[in-house]
Write a protein that holds these residues in place. Structure first.
Motif, short mmCIF file in Angstrom:
data_model
loop_
_atom_site.label_atom_id
_atom_site.label_comp_id
_atom_site.label_asym_id
_atom_site.label_seq_id
_atom_site.Cartn_x
_atom_site.Cartn_y
_atom_site.Cartn_z
N GLN A 94 4.40 7.57 0.96
CA GLN A 94 3.31 7.80 1.90
C GLN A 94 2.02 7.19 1.32
N PHE A 95 1.07 6.93 2.22
CA PHE A 95 -0.25 6.45 1.78
C PHE A 95 -1.03 7.62 1.19
N VAL A 96 -1.73 7.36 0.09
CA VAL A 96 -2.54 8.40 -0.53
C VAL A 96 -3.69 8.80 0.40
N ASN A 97 -4.34 7.81 1.02
CA ASN A 97 -5.42 8.07 1.97
C ASN A 97 -4.82 8.06 3.38
N GLN A 98 -5.12 9.08 4.16
CA GLN A 98 -4.59 9.15 5.50
C GLN A 98 -5.08 8.00 6.37
N ASN A 99 -6.22 7.36 5.99
CA ASN A 99 -6.75 6.20 6.72
C ASN A 99 -6.80 5.02 5.74
N PRO A 100 -5.72 4.26 5.61
CA PRO A 100 -5.69 3.15 4.65
C PRO A 100 -6.74 2.08 4.94
N ALA A 101 -7.26 2.02 6.16
CA ALA A 101 -8.25 1.00 6.50
C ALA A 101 -9.61 1.26 5.87
N ALA A 102 -9.77 2.41 5.19
CA ALA A 102 -11.06 2.76 4.58
C ALA A 102 -11.24 2.15 3.21
N GLY A 103 -10.36 1.27 2.78
CA GLY A 103 -10.51 0.60 1.49
C GLY A 103 -9.54 1.05 0.43
N ASP A 104 -8.58 1.95 0.77
CA ASP A 104 -7.61 2.43 -0.23
C ASP A 104 -6.21 2.36 0.39
N ALA A 105 -5.42 1.39 -0.06
CA ALA A 105 -4.04 1.23 0.43
C ALA A 105 -3.02 1.73 -0.59
N SER A 106 -3.44 2.58 -1.53
CA SER A 106 -2.52 3.10 -2.57
C SER A 106 -1.44 3.96 -1.93
N ILE A 107 -0.26 3.94 -2.54
CA ILE A 107 0.87 4.74 -2.03
C ILE A 107 1.39 5.66 -3.14
N GLU A 108 2.08 6.72 -2.72
CA GLU A 108 2.69 7.68 -3.65
C GLU A 108 4.19 7.74 -3.37
N ILE A 109 4.99 7.56 -4.41
CA ILE A 109 6.46 7.63 -4.30
C ILE A 109 6.91 8.86 -5.08
N SER A 110 7.65 9.74 -4.41
CA SER A 110 8.14 10.98 -5.05
C SER A 110 9.64 10.90 -5.29
N ASN A 111 10.11 11.83 -6.15
CA ASN A 111 11.54 11.92 -6.47
C ASN A 111 12.11 10.55 -6.86
N LEU A 112 11.51 9.99 -7.87
CA LEU A 112 11.90 8.64 -8.30
C LEU A 112 13.36 8.58 -8.74
N LYS A 113 13.95 7.42 -8.49
CA LYS A 113 15.33 7.16 -8.89
C LYS A 113 15.36 5.93 -9.80
N VAL A 114 16.43 5.83 -10.57
CA VAL A 114 16.58 4.67 -11.45
C VAL A 114 16.60 3.39 -10.63
N ALA A 115 17.17 3.47 -9.41
CA ALA A 115 17.24 2.28 -8.55
C ALA A 115 15.87 1.84 -8.05
N ASP A 116 14.83 2.69 -8.22
CA ASP A 116 13.48 2.30 -7.78
C ASP A 116 12.82 1.32 -8.74
N THR A 117 13.45 1.09 -9.88
CA THR A 117 12.88 0.15 -10.85
C THR A 117 12.74 -1.24 -10.22
N GLY A 118 11.58 -1.87 -10.39
CA GLY A 118 11.38 -3.20 -9.84
C GLY A 118 9.91 -3.56 -9.73
N THR A 119 9.66 -4.64 -9.01
CA THR A 119 8.30 -5.14 -8.79
C THR A 119 7.86 -4.82 -7.37
#
Length: 363
Positions: A89-114
């Motif tokens: 999900q986006f950290v900021n509920q309105n990504p157009a406000a200058g923050d497009a950061s995302i949060e990934i939960s319950n990480l898996k080994v398969a999430d490794t990458g670029t």
């Protein structure tokens, strides 16, 4: 002044970028390392200028060797039904406000990458990449001791994690007392083995093993209780004597069973044995018939004058077997010869017998 100079230079660069290019991503994150099951925030903060007045388009992709897989998108609304649906999900509920950061939960080994963040608004397009490495931290770590817990023996304390990413390091420490490992011990940090030589009672205590890698730790403990050595020679001798006695009892039992089996087999053979060499007993009827027949043949060869004594004999009485057994037989006895005239008077019929030679042929 010297400390403010770098900040002033960066400020001038950003100002120039704003005047020339407009859109600029300001995040500088680099490499991120996390443990499986945790969550992470991938930053993508940007700035806009007055020239960037067109609709904003934000895209997050996972960059594979031959393709890019969508993670989450924004174009006046959020689209998150892609690779990590339900976990991003986006950290900021309105990504157009200058923050497009995302949060990934319950990480898996398969999430490794670029991962790549792309911000587009006419006429500017900016991209930013961050590396993510997800590892499994050590878990289900088990400890145990190999060897006799007796004075003078060599012992090995072993520690092993059942799960976890590679490059796990193991460390042992003693809990309580001096909290120092025995002086005559050596540790292998890769295998998790702690070798203790010539153990003594002062080594007794609780030992804890800590397994760790780049993303987490796990631990276990074991109790070491060193006791005085026992008389091994007496123990071995007792074990040998007990084994011999057991073998002797087993052999005696087998011997008794075999002997009893042979006795049963012998009794069975004797009980069913039929002796065929014993002749059946003589019947009285056959004895009587033979006796009467012999008397009749004797009477046929006698003259009437000699039959006066036999006429008085009662033939209906059969002599007993005792009489036959006790009656003497003279081997030189020859029956009396009867003359031819007497045979004629007795009704005998003369018969001519042809003469024979010595070899049996008729003459």
């Amino acid at each position: 002044m010297e400390s403010l100079l770098p900040h002033l230079l960066w400020g001038l660069l950003f100002l120039c970028a704003d005047l020339t290019e407009g859109l600029t991503i300001t995040s500088k994150q680099g490499m991120e390392t996390k443990a499986q099951g945790e969550k992470i925030t991938l930053f993508c903060q940007y700035t806009l200028t007055a020239q960037d007045n067109s609709p904003l388009d934000i895209e997050w992709f996972k960059v594979e060797p031959n393709e890019e897989k969508a993670v989450i998108l924004y174009n006046e609304r959020v689209y998150d039904t892609y690779l990590m649906a339900g976990r991003v999900q986006f950290v900021n509920q309105n990504p157009a406000a200058g923050d497009a950061s995302i949060e990934i939960s319950n990480l898996k080994v398969a999430d490794t990458g670029t991962y790549q963040c792309k911000v587009k608004t006419f006429p500017g397009i900016e991209t930013y990449r961050v590396q993510l490495a997800v590892f499994e931290k050590p878990s289900r770590t088990q400890c145990h001791v190999e060897g006799l817990h007796e004075v003078g023996n060599d012992l090995t304390l072993k520690c092993k994690s059942q799960e976890g990413a590679a490059l796990i390091n193991y460390h042992w420490k003693k809990i309580g007392g001096t909290e120092e490992l025995p002086a005559r011990s050596s540790l292998n940090e890769v295998t998790g083995e702690l070798l203790v030589k010539n153990a003594s009672q002062v080594f007794s205590g609780v030992y804890k093993c800590v397994a760790s890698n780049r993303v987490g730790t796990d631990e276990c403990s074991v109790v070491l209780n060193i006791t005085p050595s026992t008389n091994r020679a007496g123990t071995v001798a007792g074990a040998v004597i007990g084994t011999l006695l057991g073998l002797l009892l087993l052999a005696f039992f087998i011997f008794c069973c075999c002997k009893k089996q042979r006795e049963k087999k012998y009794e069975k053979e004797v009980h069913h044995d039929i002796r065929e060499d014993v002749p059946p007993p003589k019947s009285r009827a056959s004895t009587a018939h033979s006796y009467i027949g012999s008397n009749r043949s004797s009477l046929g060869s006698m003259s009437p004058s000699n039959m006066d004594g036999y006429t008085k004999t009662q033939y209906n009485k059969v002599p007993s077997e005792d009489f036959e057994r006790t009656s003497p037989q003279n081997p030189n006895f020859q029956p009396p010869k009867v003359a031819a005239p007497n045979l004629s008077r007795m009704g005998a019929i003369p018969v001519m017998i042809p003469a024979q030679s010595k070899d049996g042929s008729i003459v």
